[in-house]
Structure formats: C-alpha cells, structure tokens
Scaffold this motif. Structure first.
Motif, short mmCIF file in Angstrom:
data_model
loop_
_atom_site.label_atom_id
_atom_site.label_comp_id
_atom_site.label_asym_id
_atom_site.label_seq_id
_atom_site.Cartn_x
_atom_site.Cartn_y
_atom_site.Cartn_z
N CYS A 13 2.74 -7.03 3.48
CA CYS A 13 1.37 -7.37 3.37
C CYS A 13 1.11 -8.92 3.06
O CYS A 13 0.21 -9.72 3.44
CB CYS A 13 0.94 -6.59 2.12
SG CYS A 13 0.58 -4.80 2.26
N TRP A 14 1.93 -9.42 2.01
CA TRP A 14 1.76 -10.88 1.70
C TRP A 14 1.89 -11.77 2.79
O TRP A 14 1.13 -12.66 3.34
CB TRP A 14 3.07 -11.11 0.62
CG TRP A 14 2.66 -12.33 -0.04
CD1 TRP A 14 1.90 -12.47 -1.27
CD2 TRP A 14 2.99 -13.80 0.42
NE1 TRP A 14 1.99 -14.02 -1.55
CE2 TRP A 14 2.45 -14.54 -0.64
CE3 TRP A 14 3.78 -14.23 1.42
CZ2 TRP A 14 2.73 -16.18 -0.53
CZ3 TRP A 14 3.83 -15.69 1.53
CH2 TRP A 14 3.27 -16.69 0.44
N TRP A 15 3.00 -11.65 3.70
CA TRP A 15 3.05 -12.31 4.94
C TRP A 15 1.97 -12.40 6.02
O TRP A 15 1.36 -13.23 6.49
CB TRP A 15 4.40 -12.23 5.66
CG TRP A 15 5.37 -12.94 5.10
CD1 TRP A 15 6.57 -12.70 4.25
CD2 TRP A 15 5.78 -14.21 5.27
NE1 TRP A 15 7.21 -13.53 3.95
CE2 TRP A 15 6.92 -14.80 4.70
CE3 TRP A 15 5.03 -15.52 5.92
CZ2 TRP A 15 7.39 -15.83 4.44
CZ3 TRP A 15 5.36 -16.70 5.62
CH2 TRP A 15 6.65 -17.11 5.05
N THR A 16 1.51 -11.08 5.99
CA THR A 16 0.01 -10.66 7.15
C THR A 16 -1.05 -11.43 6.41
O THR A 16 -1.77 -12.02 7.16
CB THR A 16 0.06 -9.35 7.26
OG1 THR A 16 1.26 -8.59 7.60
CG2 THR A 16 -1.14 -8.84 8.29
N VAL A 17 -1.04 -11.30 5.21
CA VAL A 17 -2.54 -11.98 4.46
C VAL A 17 -2.29 -13.61 4.48
O VAL A 17 -3.17 -14.16 4.82
CB VAL A 17 -2.58 -11.44 3.22
CG1 VAL A 17 -3.53 -12.09 2.31
CG2 VAL A 17 -3.13 -9.95 3.01
N LEU A 18 -1.22 -13.95 4.30
CA LEU A 18 -0.88 -15.40 4.31
C LEU A 18 -1.31 -15.95 5.79
O LEU A 18 -1.99 -16.83 6.00
CB LEU A 18 0.47 -15.65 4.19
CG LEU A 18 0.90 -17.16 4.47
CD1 LEU A 18 0.28 -18.24 3.50
CD2 LEU A 18 2.30 -17.57 4.30
N PHE A 19 -0.87 -15.30 6.84
CA PHE A 19 -1.22 -15.93 8.37
C PHE A 19 -2.82 -15.65 8.50
O PHE A 19 -3.30 -16.22 9.46
CB PHE A 19 -0.48 -15.23 9.21
CG PHE A 19 1.11 -15.71 9.24
CD1 PHE A 19 1.22 -17.06 9.62
CD2 PHE A 19 2.05 -15.07 8.83
CE1 PHE A 19 2.54 -17.70 9.65
CE2 PHE A 19 3.42 -15.60 8.94
CZ PHE A 19 3.41 -16.95 9.30
#
Length: 87
Positions: A13-19
C-alpha cells in the motif's frame, strides 16, 4: 490477517500510494538550470519529505480499510454469499 501479512500489505500500500502522490505539486524546470541537474523535466522543489509523510498517512488509512475488510465477515470466502458450495 497475521502480522507478517499485515506488514507486507502495508508495504505494498505504501509504495502504491507513494507513486500516486509523487506527481502532486511538481513544477518542472523549463530552463534546465544547473541546480536541477540540467534536466528540463526535473522538478525545482521535489518536496520529498512532505510527500513521504503524506504517503505514510494515506497508506495507513488505506491499510486500515483493507484490514477491516479482511477481518470482517462482510466479505468472506469461508461463509456468506461468496463462500464455495460444499461438494
């Protein structure tokens, strides 16, 4: 959801939201100044620290939603309307 699965889901979730958050507030340097490495598309002020903070906040909210959905009986493959019929 176990703690290892919870950590992995949070990481994803964190990486998806970061991008998803990275493009917000970007103003490319049209001149290609030396401060931005000479690239015309490089942002003048990337604001990475604030984007990491916002990413953490939004990813935590998304993860809590996923956690509540997974642990609730509303969406279950074991029983309810999504359950497989016994043979």
């Amino acid at each position: 959801m176990g703690w290892v699965t919870g950590i992995m889901v949070y990481f994803l979730c964190w990486w998806t939201v970061l991008f998803a958050i990275l493009p917000f507030g970007i103003q490319p340097d049209a001149d290609g100044a030396h401060q931005t490495g000479g690239w015309r598309g490089a942002p003048r002020q990337p604001l990475i620290v604030s984007k990491v903070i916002w990413t953490t906040v939004v990813a935590t909210v998304v993860w809590l939603g996923i956690y509540l959905l997974v642990t609730s009986d509303w969406l279950s493959f074991r029983h309810g309307w999504l359950a497989m019929t016994p043979k």
